[in-house]
Scaffold this active site. Structure first.
Site, PDB file in Angstrom:
ATOM      1  CG  MET A  37      -1.909  -1.180   1.172  1.00 36.09           C
ATOM      2  SD  MET A  37      -3.412  -0.908   2.111  1.00 36.09           S
ATOM      3  CE  MET A  37      -2.750  -0.731   3.760  1.00 36.09           C
ATOM      4  N   GLY A  38       2.157   1.108  -0.369  1.00 39.90           N
ATOM      5  CA  GLY A  38       3.047   2.261  -0.424  1.00 39.90           C
ATOM      6  C   GLY A  38       3.529   2.661   0.960  1.00 39.90           C
ATOM      7  CG  LEU A  40       7.285   1.403  -0.719  1.00 37.03           C
ATOM      8  CD1 LEU A  40       8.093   1.050  -1.964  1.00 37.03           C
ATOM      9  CD2 LEU A  40       6.338   0.262  -0.358  1.00 37.03           C
ATOM     10  N   GLY A  43      10.870  -2.685   5.925  1.00 38.15           N
ATOM     11  CA  GLY A  43      10.152  -3.968   5.872  1.00 38.15           C
ATOM     12  C   GLY A  43       9.767  -4.301   4.441  1.00 38.15           C
ATOM     13  CG  HIS A  44       6.908  -1.901   2.388  1.00 36.04           C
ATOM     14  ND1 HIS A  44       6.765  -0.796   3.175  1.00 36.04           N
ATOM     15  CD2 HIS A  44       5.687  -2.481   2.348  1.00 36.04           C
ATOM     16  CE1 HIS A  44       5.522  -0.699   3.587  1.00 36.04           C
ATOM     17  NE2 HIS A  44       4.837  -1.711   3.119  1.00 36.04           N
ATOM     18  CE  LYS A 156       3.745  -4.964  11.657  1.00 38.25           C
ATOM     19  NZ  LYS A 156       2.465  -4.718  11.080  1.00 38.25           N
ATOM     20  CG  ASP A 157       0.690  -7.494   7.749  1.00 36.15           C
ATOM     21  OD1 ASP A 157       0.010  -6.837   8.530  1.00 36.15           O
ATOM     22  OD2 ASP A 157       1.661  -7.019   7.117  1.00 36.15           O
ATOM     23  CD  GLN A 160      -1.769  -9.035   4.080  1.00 34.67           C
ATOM     24  OE1 GLN A 160      -2.646  -8.188   4.193  1.00 34.67           O
ATOM     25  NE2 GLN A 160      -0.519  -8.734   3.822  1.00 34.67           N
ATOM     26  CB  SER A 192       3.847  -0.864  11.108  1.00 31.61           C
ATOM     27  OG  SER A 192       2.564  -0.405  10.720  1.00 31.61           O
TER      28      SER A 192
HETATM   29  P1  AMP Z   1       1.410  -3.031   3.453  1.00 31.11           P
HETATM   30  O1  AMP Z   1       1.992  -1.969   2.584  1.00 31.11           O
HETATM   31  O2  AMP Z   1       1.302  -2.661   4.886  1.00 31.11           O
HETATM   32  O3  AMP Z   1       0.156  -3.631   2.869  1.00 31.11           O
HETATM   33  O4  AMP Z   1       2.475  -4.213   3.436  1.00 31.11           O
HETATM   34  C1  AMP Z   1       2.930  -4.772   2.219  1.00 31.11           C
HETATM   35  C2  AMP Z   1       3.747  -6.002   2.522  1.00 31.11           C
HETATM   36  O5  AMP Z   1       4.857  -5.660   3.329  1.00 31.11           O
HETATM   37  C3  AMP Z   1       2.953  -7.070   3.298  1.00 31.11           C
HETATM   38  O6  AMP Z   1       3.270  -8.351   2.779  1.00 31.11           O
HETATM   39  C4  AMP Z   1       3.455  -6.889   4.702  1.00 31.11           C
HETATM   40  O7  AMP Z   1       3.364  -8.071   5.476  1.00 31.11           O
HETATM   41  C5  AMP Z   1       4.903  -6.516   4.451  1.00 31.11           C
HETATM   42  N1  AMP Z   1       5.476  -5.858   5.614  1.00 31.11           N
HETATM   43  C6  AMP Z   1       5.000  -4.761   6.267  1.00 31.11           C
HETATM   44  N2  AMP Z   1       5.754  -4.480   7.357  1.00 31.11           N
HETATM   45  C7  AMP Z   1       6.733  -5.423   7.386  1.00 31.11           C
HETATM   46  C8  AMP Z   1       7.826  -5.677   8.272  1.00 31.11           C
HETATM   47  N3  AMP Z   1       8.062  -4.930   9.341  1.00 31.11           N
HETATM   48  N4  AMP Z   1       8.631  -6.728   7.996  1.00 31.11           N
HETATM   49  C9  AMP Z   1       8.392  -7.516   6.918  1.00 31.11           C
HETATM   50  N5  AMP Z   1       7.379  -7.332   6.049  1.00 31.11           N
HETATM   51  C10 AMP Z   1       6.556  -6.295   6.284  1.00 31.11           C
END
Ligand code: AMP
Length: 290
Positions: A37-38, A40, A43-44, A156-157, A160, A192
């Site tokens: 979802m951007g 970034l 983690g991303h 992390k999720d 999901q 996050s």
């Molecule tokens: P989001 O942008 O929050 O939808 O996350 C996109 C992807 O990044 C998802 O697969 C999340 O699980 C992963 N993600 C988010 N935060 C982390 C993190 N701290 N460590 C590893 N992966 C992450």
């Protein structure tokens, strides 16, 4: 790096990249996707780097999916940092970014929802009704558009990741779902996009979430197996000391695939936690090793 904002543009660019790869290598490329979802962060980036290492064509999608936000959640205020996100992707060696608007993904005549029953109804699914339906629907659409061989998701999720894995199995989607490690701040807080909502006092308290999880791992390693006792001991750390309250939404030991709650913990189980600090909802999890 190519940036596509419409589905039509994406299809054309994807096709061109595949043809060019085929001409140069006389083989079909392995296509990877990291849906995001951007906003970034590192983690991303770790997911993106993992993909770039393993795939011949790397695609990142950036789409704040309205369908996975319940009314009253933070859809309108969710951070939007597209210029920086594109720089991160370019530097990592991504070939194609798909960053559609919401009408592009859900045109006026859009009617379909993809739902994983059971797995998606517990934990975060219970706390955020409709959330996982939004996730599985948009990920199905992204898989349809990009047709990846490998899709990278952060643990992390954790729920999901398991819900999407279930969807891919049940719908016979020929894509490997690749789980990636959780990236953390030096003090243990899982990265996050929502951490930026925390006030300084909330940010100072937030590492206690991971401290409670690691305490759980220690107690388990010392031989404690009764989940009620594990939760009671580790849970005390959450609000130990001054600062704002960490409100517990759930704290549980679950089977790693079915996500069914355990009364007696077993090696390989997962500890899941969801909390609220003020208005911010934070989730995290760790495995219990044997
Ligand atoms: P989001 O942008 O929050 O939808 O996350 C996109 C992807 O990044 C998802 O697969 C999340 O699980 C992963 N993600 C988010 N935060 C982390 C993190 N701290 N460590 C590893 N992966 C992450």
């Amino acid at each position: 790096m190519i940036v596509a904002k419409t589905r039509a543009e994406l299809r054309i660019k994807r096709h061109e990249l595949i043809v060019a790869y085929h001409k140069a290598n006389l083989s079909r490329p392995v296509v990877g996707i990291v849906p995001t979802m951007g906003a970034l962060h590192a983690g991303h980036s770790s997911l993106i780097e993992h993909m770039v290492r393993e795939c011949d064509l790397s695609v990142v999608t950036i789409f704040i999916n309205p369908a996975q936000f319940a009314p009253g959640e933070d859809y309108d205020t969710y951070p939007r940092t597209l210029d920086n996100d594109l720089r991160v992707c370019e530097q990592a060696g991504v070939h194609l970014v798909f960053a559609p608007g919401k009408d592009e993904m859900y045109p006026a005549d859009y009617q379909t929802t993809v739902r994983v029953a059971g797995l998606a109804e517990q934990w975060c699914g219970a706390a955020r009704p409709g959330h996982f339906d939004g996730v599985t629907t948009v990920v199905s659409k992204l898989f349809g558009l990009i047709q990846p061989d490998r899709a990278y998701f952060g643990q992390k999720d954790y729920q999901q990741y398991r819900v999407i894995e279930r969807m891919a199995i049940d719908l016979e989607l020929s894509v490997d779902i690749v789980p990636c490690e959780i990236e953390r701040e030096p003090d243990g807080l899982a990265l996050s996009s929502r951490n930026r909502y925390l006030s300084p006092a909330e940010r100072a308290a937030a590492p206690r979430i991971y401290q409670a999880l690691t305490r759980m791992q220690e107690l388990f390693a010392e031989g404690e197996r009764e989940v009620a006792r594990l939760i009671a001991s580790a849970g005390r750390l959450l609000n130990d000391g001054p600062g704002p309250l960490i409100k517990l939404e759930y704290f549980a030991v679950v089977h790693p695939r079915s996500l069914q709650a355990r009364e007696t913990a077993e090696p390989g189980d997962r500890v899941l936690i969801a909390t609220r600090l003020g208005k911010t909802r934070l989730i995290d999890n760790v495995p219990l090793e044997g």
